[in-house]
Design an enzyme around this catalytic site. Sequence first.
Site, mmCIF file in Angstrom:
data_model
loop_
_atom_site.group_PDB
_atom_site.id
_atom_site.type_symbol
_atom_site.label_atom_id
_atom_site.label_comp_id
_atom_site.label_asym_id
_atom_site.label_seq_id
_atom_site.Cartn_x
_atom_site.Cartn_y
_atom_site.Cartn_z
ATOM 1 N N TYR A 1 16.834 10.971 -2.287
ATOM 2 C CA TYR A 1 16.589 12.248 -1.604
ATOM 3 C C TYR A 1 17.689 13.272 -1.888
ATOM 4 C CZ TYR A 1 12.602 10.483 1.015
ATOM 5 O OH TYR A 1 11.368 9.993 1.366
ATOM 6 N N GLU B 1 11.813 -19.322 2.163
ATOM 7 C CA GLU B 1 11.093 -18.084 1.859
ATOM 8 C C GLU B 1 10.576 -17.371 3.106
ATOM 9 O OE1 GLU B 1 7.089 -16.518 -0.488
ATOM 10 O OE2 GLU B 1 7.654 -18.630 -0.610
ATOM 11 N N ASP C 1 6.781 -21.381 -0.458
ATOM 12 C CA ASP C 1 5.356 -21.658 -0.582
ATOM 13 C C ASP C 1 5.069 -22.245 -1.965
ATOM 14 O OD1 ASP C 1 4.747 -20.660 1.946
ATOM 15 O OD2 ASP C 1 4.267 -18.651 1.204
#
Length: 354
Positions: free
Chosen positions: A89, A187, A239
């Site tokens: 920005y 995770e 996973d």
Amino acid sequence: MESLTGLVSQLYDQLDEGEIPAMQLPLRSKRNIEFDPRHNVWKYGDLKTSRTAKTVNGATMMLRTVYTADFINEMIRDSKSSTLREMYYISEGWRNAKFHSQDESNLLAEDLETITSCMREDFKLRPEESGAHIYGDINFTTQTKKGMKKMNCIDDVSEAGFAVPYKVEDDTFQIDPGNTKFVMAIETGGMYARLIENGFPEKFGCTLVHLSGQPARSTRRLIKRMNEEYNIPVVVFTDGDPWSFRIYASVAYGAIKTAHISEYLATPTAQFVGITASDILNYELPTDKLNDKDIGALHAELTDPRFTDEFWVTEIQAMLQMGKKAEQQALAKYGLDFVTDSYLPEKLTNMGIL
């Protein structure tokens, strides 16, 4: 500051001598990833790409480089810091040098790292909150507004654990391993909370690290420091899908995006504890069908240098053959205590961690 000033001086000298300014950068692709036997990580090789002001786009990148270097020097002089989002920005005031997206500003920050051999944290550039937390009998002495403060990551934190700061180098962040026997990087937040609720860290002398998805650089750096400086074993629990395998790879071998600093971030001795394709079969876990993106990612991993050993080739091919994937929470099929009473103790014992 000297490294950035030197970079800008080179551009100035080329202009002063009537030359079109140019910079050399490592080629940032899988084609240029090589194994570094000294640090046991994957990092960029010798292939280079040239950035030149011969084109409008190239000249714009040169302009942005100078503005960004000036902005960083100003922060260092004033003892300030900025998020990557804030820098994007702030560039709105740079006229022709402003960034059109945050991806452009993030990539330029990484370019400056590769050129100067400094880290983004040295530039006082920090990411947004990573969401990563640590829970276990380990002590950190970290910089606060009231000076350095020591905290135990069980006694002095909430159930969510200790929030990992963006800079974890020894000058502002010191480690006392306490009673930690091994580190487990996890995770998902659900599994992290399950292990805390079931008392897994206290029972097995484990420090848990919630990766919060793809781990932030500071999280990977802290895991490496705990492993390298205190010889604490590291395991990664994710996973069972191709995207989670890449999370493990970024912890153990380094990510392609940050291959220029793999030796600072990667933990080559980290071991994968699950979920694997073999787990899906052996434990008859509930599964989801692989989608087209999953299948494409698995095929890509078969050509990824981070997944070339026999274990990963076997597991990836098995997952492709069965066409299924599974989440960590699928272990709840056998009850809320199964993961801490059976699955992890059995696998960690077989791996030599327990």
